[in-house]
Design a protein around this motif. Structure first.
Motif, PDB file in Angstrom:
ATOM      1  N   LYS A   1     110.984  -3.646  39.233  1.00 58.24           N
ATOM      2  CA  LYS A   1     110.665  -4.102  38.104  1.00 58.24           C
ATOM      3  C   LYS A   1     110.238  -5.335  38.001  1.00 58.24           C
ATOM      4  O   LYS A   1     109.651  -5.894  37.071  1.00 58.24           O
ATOM      5  N   THR A   2     110.778  -6.437  38.970  1.00 54.88           N
ATOM      6  CA  THR A   2     110.453  -7.847  39.029  1.00 54.88           C
ATOM      7  C   THR A   2     109.380  -8.354  39.739  1.00 54.88           C
ATOM      8  O   THR A   2     109.022  -9.349  39.696  1.00 54.88           O
ATOM      9  N   GLY A   3     108.995  -7.519  40.985  1.00 53.73           N
ATOM     10  CA  GLY A   3     108.157  -8.198  41.804  1.00 53.73           C
ATOM     11  C   GLY A   3     108.686  -9.063  42.900  1.00 53.73           C
ATOM     12  O   GLY A   3     108.027  -9.517  43.916  1.00 53.73           O
ATOM     13  N   GLN A   4     110.105  -9.240  42.731  1.00 51.81           N
ATOM     14  CA  GLN A   4     110.770 -10.110  43.622  1.00 51.81           C
ATOM     15  C   GLN A   4     111.686  -9.358  44.531  1.00 51.81           C
ATOM     16  O   GLN A   4     112.590  -8.255  44.003  1.00 51.81           O
ATOM     17  N   TYR A   5     111.420  -9.269  46.119  1.00 51.31           N
ATOM     18  CA  TYR A   5     112.478  -8.600  46.724  1.00 51.31           C
ATOM     19  C   TYR A   5     113.480  -9.417  47.079  1.00 51.31           C
ATOM     20  O   TYR A   5     113.188 -10.440  47.835  1.00 51.31           O
ATOM     21  N   GLU A   6     114.697  -9.211  46.897  1.00 55.59           N
ATOM     22  CA  GLU A   6     116.010  -9.751  47.043  1.00 55.59           C
ATOM     23  C   GLU A   6     117.154  -9.027  47.843  1.00 55.59           C
ATOM     24  O   GLU A   6     117.862  -8.361  47.109  1.00 55.59           O
ATOM     25  N   PRO A   7     117.032  -9.087  49.126  1.00 57.14           N
ATOM     26  CA  PRO A   7     118.358  -8.457  49.688  1.00 57.14           C
ATOM     27  C   PRO A   7     119.384  -8.672  49.532  1.00 57.14           C
ATOM     28  O   PRO A   7     119.646  -9.844  49.127  1.00 57.14           O
ATOM     29  N   LYS A   8     120.431  -7.921  49.506  1.00 54.74           N
ATOM     30  CA  LYS A   8     122.033  -8.240  49.234  1.00 54.74           C
ATOM     31  C   LYS A   8     122.884  -7.356  50.117  1.00 54.74           C
ATOM     32  O   LYS A   8     122.239  -6.468  50.781  1.00 54.74           O
ATOM     33  N   ALA A   9     124.094  -7.671  50.088  1.00 60.71           N
ATOM     34  CA  ALA A   9     124.868  -6.923  50.848  1.00 60.71           C
ATOM     35  C   ALA A   9     125.044  -5.543  50.322  1.00 60.71           C
ATOM     36  O   ALA A   9     125.071  -5.430  49.062  1.00 60.71           O
ATOM     37  N   SER A  10     125.089  -4.472  51.186  1.00 60.93           N
ATOM     38  CA  SER A  10     125.210  -3.151  50.497  1.00 60.93           C
ATOM     39  C   SER A  10     126.613  -2.786  50.296  1.00 60.93           C
ATOM     40  O   SER A  10     127.476  -3.504  50.513  1.00 60.93           O
ATOM     41  N   VAL A  11     126.534  -2.003  49.188  1.00 58.58           N
ATOM     42  CA  VAL A  11     127.901  -1.511  48.754  1.00 58.58           C
ATOM     43  C   VAL A  11     128.136   0.029  48.973  1.00 58.58           C
ATOM     44  O   VAL A  11     127.148   0.776  49.152  1.00 58.58           O
ATOM     45  N   GLN A  12     129.189   0.285  49.153  1.00 54.31           N
ATOM     46  CA  GLN A  12     129.550   1.594  49.729  1.00 54.31           C
ATOM     47  C   GLN A  12     129.523   2.661  48.509  1.00 54.31           C
ATOM     48  O   GLN A  12     130.083   2.551  47.414  1.00 54.31           O
ATOM     49  N   THR A  13     128.918   3.851  48.849  1.00 50.39           N
ATOM     50  CA  THR A  13     128.703   4.776  47.839  1.00 50.39           C
ATOM     51  C   THR A  13     129.108   6.049  48.286  1.00 50.39           C
ATOM     52  O   THR A  13     129.230   6.430  49.773  1.00 50.39           O
ATOM     53  N   ILE A  14     129.038   7.305  47.436  1.00 51.55           N
ATOM     54  CA  ILE A  14     129.276   8.455  47.904  1.00 51.55           C
ATOM     55  C   ILE A  14     128.150   9.251  48.523  1.00 51.55           C
ATOM     56  O   ILE A  14     127.984  10.134  49.289  1.00 51.55           O
ATOM     57  N   ALA A  15     127.008   8.448  48.441  1.00 51.63           N
ATOM     58  CA  ALA A  15     125.570   8.975  48.922  1.00 51.63           C
ATOM     59  C   ALA A  15     125.244   7.944  50.261  1.00 51.63           C
ATOM     60  O   ALA A  15     124.623   6.962  50.254  1.00 51.63           O
ATOM     61  N   ASN A  16     126.446   7.992  51.159  1.00 53.68           N
ATOM     62  CA  ASN A  16     126.517   6.772  52.178  1.00 53.68           C
ATOM     63  C   ASN A  16     125.252   6.649  53.227  1.00 53.68           C
ATOM     64  O   ASN A  16     124.944   5.461  53.488  1.00 53.68           O
ATOM     65  N   ALA A  17     124.389   7.304  53.209  1.00 49.90           N
ATOM     66  CA  ALA A  17     123.304   7.479  54.207  1.00 49.90           C
ATOM     67  C   ALA A  17     122.241   6.494  53.477  1.00 49.90           C
ATOM     68  O   ALA A  17     121.295   5.976  54.272  1.00 49.90           O
ATOM     69  N   MET A  18     122.323   6.230  52.135  1.00 50.22           N
ATOM     70  CA  MET A  18     121.594   5.234  51.514  1.00 50.22           C
ATOM     71  C   MET A  18     122.282   3.992  51.327  1.00 50.22           C
ATOM     72  O   MET A  18     121.366   3.081  50.461  1.00 50.22           O
ATOM     73  N   ASP A  19     123.306   3.537  51.588  1.00 53.23           N
ATOM     74  CA  ASP A  19     124.066   2.374  51.655  1.00 53.23           C
ATOM     75  C   ASP A  19     123.288   1.139  52.391  1.00 53.23           C
ATOM     76  O   ASP A  19     123.717   0.749  53.450  1.00 53.23           O
ATOM     77  N   VAL A  20     122.086   0.707  51.862  1.00 56.30           N
ATOM     78  CA  VAL A  20     121.367  -0.283  52.847  1.00 56.30           C
ATOM     79  C   VAL A  20     121.032  -1.403  52.033  1.00 56.30           C
ATOM     80  O   VAL A  20     120.277  -1.132  50.631  1.00 56.30           O
ATOM     81  N   GLY A  21     121.385  -2.539  52.115  1.00 60.94           N
ATOM     82  CA  GLY A  21     121.055  -3.621  51.404  1.00 60.94           C
ATOM     83  C   GLY A  21     119.936  -4.506  51.644  1.00 60.94           C
ATOM     84  O   GLY A  21     119.511  -5.291  50.995  1.00 60.94           O
ATOM     85  N   ASP A  22     119.262  -4.084  52.645  1.00 56.25           N
ATOM     86  CA  ASP A  22     117.950  -4.843  53.340  1.00 56.25           C
ATOM     87  C   ASP A  22     117.132  -3.928  54.069  1.00 56.25           C
ATOM     88  O   ASP A  22     117.090  -3.949  55.073  1.00 56.25           O
ATOM     89  N   PRO A  23     116.504  -2.886  53.440  1.00 58.34           N
ATOM     90  CA  PRO A  23     115.781  -1.794  54.129  1.00 58.34           C
ATOM     91  C   PRO A  23     114.780  -2.368  54.834  1.00 58.34           C
ATOM     92  O   PRO A  23     113.621  -3.059  54.389  1.00 58.34           O
ATOM     93  N   SER A  24     114.656  -2.021  56.138  1.00 55.14           N
ATOM     94  CA  SER A  24     113.710  -2.514  57.242  1.00 55.14           C
ATOM     95  C   SER A  24     112.393  -2.072  56.695  1.00 55.14           C
ATOM     96  O   SER A  24     111.253  -3.057  56.905  1.00 55.14           O
ATOM     97  N   ASN A  25     112.092  -0.947  56.284  1.00 58.22           N
ATOM     98  CA  ASN A  25     110.533  -0.360  55.890  1.00 58.22           C
ATOM     99  C   ASN A  25     110.145  -1.138  54.724  1.00 58.22           C
ATOM    100  O   ASN A  25     108.939  -0.604  54.723  1.00 58.22           O
ATOM    101  N   PHE A  26     110.817  -1.745  54.085  1.00 58.76           N
ATOM    102  CA  PHE A  26     109.903  -2.371  52.993  1.00 58.76           C
ATOM    103  C   PHE A  26     108.777  -3.187  53.577  1.00 58.76           C
ATOM    104  O   PHE A  26     107.708  -3.089  52.767  1.00 58.76           O
TER     105      PHE A  26
END
Length: 433
Positions: A288-313
């Motif tokens: 949406k913004t063109g800005q990559y801003e990693p942040k602390a991950s939050v816990q969800t029911i889809a836990n394998a996607m709980d990543v706040g700074d995805p390496s492969n970006f």
């Protein structure tokens, strides 16, 4: 084929070096210097080929310069000893079921391939033990641990966040013993990933032991995941539905969709991609913004996607020459709260009879909302719903049967070592190994 770092400061590496090192010396991720397009005749007849035959031709384009053909063929065929069917959910929506492997998750493909390729390179080197460090938010740990279980010359350390993986997932890598050590970290996935990355950068540790990673930061883990996108196309082409194929990928650390984008660069005729996020919406916001801003991950029911700074970006950014508009031309985003994920699971079950796991439900919902007229959507059902039994049963008011493969893991005894997220404690542990 040579491999360069996304940070541009490390020397070029061979495939052997890139696989064994995992992470480049400048903390960047390795990328192949070239992406070879596959010939048109391959796509003209792809629907006539088996999964293994398709995967071998894709693997040959990536690894054929560095691995003998017979060896590479054996690695591919051993890796893919199971099917990945595209199952019709609705007239224009298919689920690519990636849960028919040994640990019932998509990561069986990359983990099994990497275990075999790394084993091949280690046999070439001699007797020095290689130590694999892998951070997991759930399925990576089980797939890597089982892929490497009993492989001579390799010891695997699985770092997982305490209390943040499902009980069944935990059983799959804490009950194995042998050459697998489970480390229960008092933190979140991002803390586990940071420990792994810091270990690679620590001179003392690297003098003490030979380290590599089996996370999707390793080229031998993420590139083979391209195989099943080609196979999905072949299955839809056989049904005459591949002309406007849209692929939706539930996305956490972004290795999965990154491999799909490599496939597109090789000529795979996917019209466009959708990256479906849970509440960890870092990539969605970047689009949406063109800005990559990693942040602390939050816990969800889809836990394998709980990543706040995805390496492969970093790989996606490099693949598209840091061009935000070019990335947006190929990928759109979607993001869902736990409540929306649960509702998607209920709606899918009630209207189609199909049971999604929480991650697949993100993909399904994104296609429901985002498909255009004439398009056919494929979403990735990344793990068997029984791996998240308590969550799925609670949402669907069901009692999902646990497959025999999972039941076998649950009979084992948990063997894990508790550590804090402090790197000095982790380092001390490894130095005493």
């Amino acid at each position: 084929m040579k491999y360069y770092s996304t940070n541009g400061q490390a020397p070029l590496a061979t495939l052997h070096e890139a696989v064994v090192k995992g992470l480049a010396g400048d903390k960047g991720l390795y990328m192949p210097e070239r992406i070879k397009p596959l010939p048109q005749r391959f796509f003209d007849h792809i629907e006539e080929l088996s999964f293994q035959e398709i995967a071998y031709q894709v693997a040959d384009a990536f690894f054929g310069e560095d691995v003998p053909a017979d060896t590479l063929r054996q690695i591919v065929y051993d890796t893919l000893a199971f099917d990945v069917p595209a199952v019709k959910v609705e007239d224009n929506i298919y689920s690519l079921e990636l849960f028919h492997g040994p640990t019932l998750a998509f990561k069986d493909v990359g983990a099994r391939f990497m275990a075999r390729l790394l084993g091949y390179f280690i046999r070439q080197e001699g007797n020095e033990q290689v130590n694999v460090l892998v951070a997991t938010s759930g399925d990576t740990g089980s797939a890597v641990a089982n892929g490497f279980l009993g492989v001579e010359g390799i010891h695997v350390y699985v770092l997982y966040p305490k209390g943040k993986v499902s009980p069944i997932q935990e059983c799959q890598f804490t009950t194995l013993g042998q050459n697998i050590t489970a480390l229960e970290i008092d933190g979140v996935f991002d803390d586990c990933q940071a420990l792994v990355k810091n270990a690679f950068m620590d001179a003392d540790l690297n003098k003490h032991m030979k380290l590599t990673s089996a996370n999707s930061i390793n080229v031998a883990r993420f590139l083979p995941q391209a195989f099943y996108y080609f196979y999905a196309y072949a299955q839809l082409k056989k049904q005459g539905k591949a002309d406007q194929m849209v692929v939706c990928v539930p996305s956490g650390n972004f290795g999965n969709i990154c491999s799909a984008l490599f496939g597109k660069k090789m000529g795979l005729p996917v019209k466009r991609f959708i990256a479906a996020n849970n509440a960890n919406d870092i990539f969605f916001n970047y689009l949406k913004t063109g800005q990559y801003e990693p942040k602390a991950s939050v816990q969800t029911i889809a836990n394998a996607m709980d990543v706040g700074d995805p390496s492969n970006f970093a790989r996606i950014y490099t693949l598209y020459n840091k061009d935000h508009a070019a990335i947006c031309a190929d990928i759109s985003g979607a993001t869902y709260t736990d409540e929306q994920i649960a509702e998607a699971m209920r709606q899918c079950k009630e209207t189609t009879g199909y049971v999604c796991d929480p991650h697949g439900a993100c993909g399904y919902q994104a296609l429901k909302e985002g498909l255009k007229e004439g398009e056919t959507g494929v979403y990735l059902e990344t793990a068997h719903p029984a791996k998240f039994k308590s969550v799925v049963d609670g949402i669907l008011n069901s009692d999902i049967e646990i497959p025999a493969k999972l039941q076998a893991f649950m009979k084992g005894t948990k063997q894990s070592i508790a550590l804090s997220k402090d790197f000095s404690e982790f380092k001390e542990f490894l130095m005493n190994e």
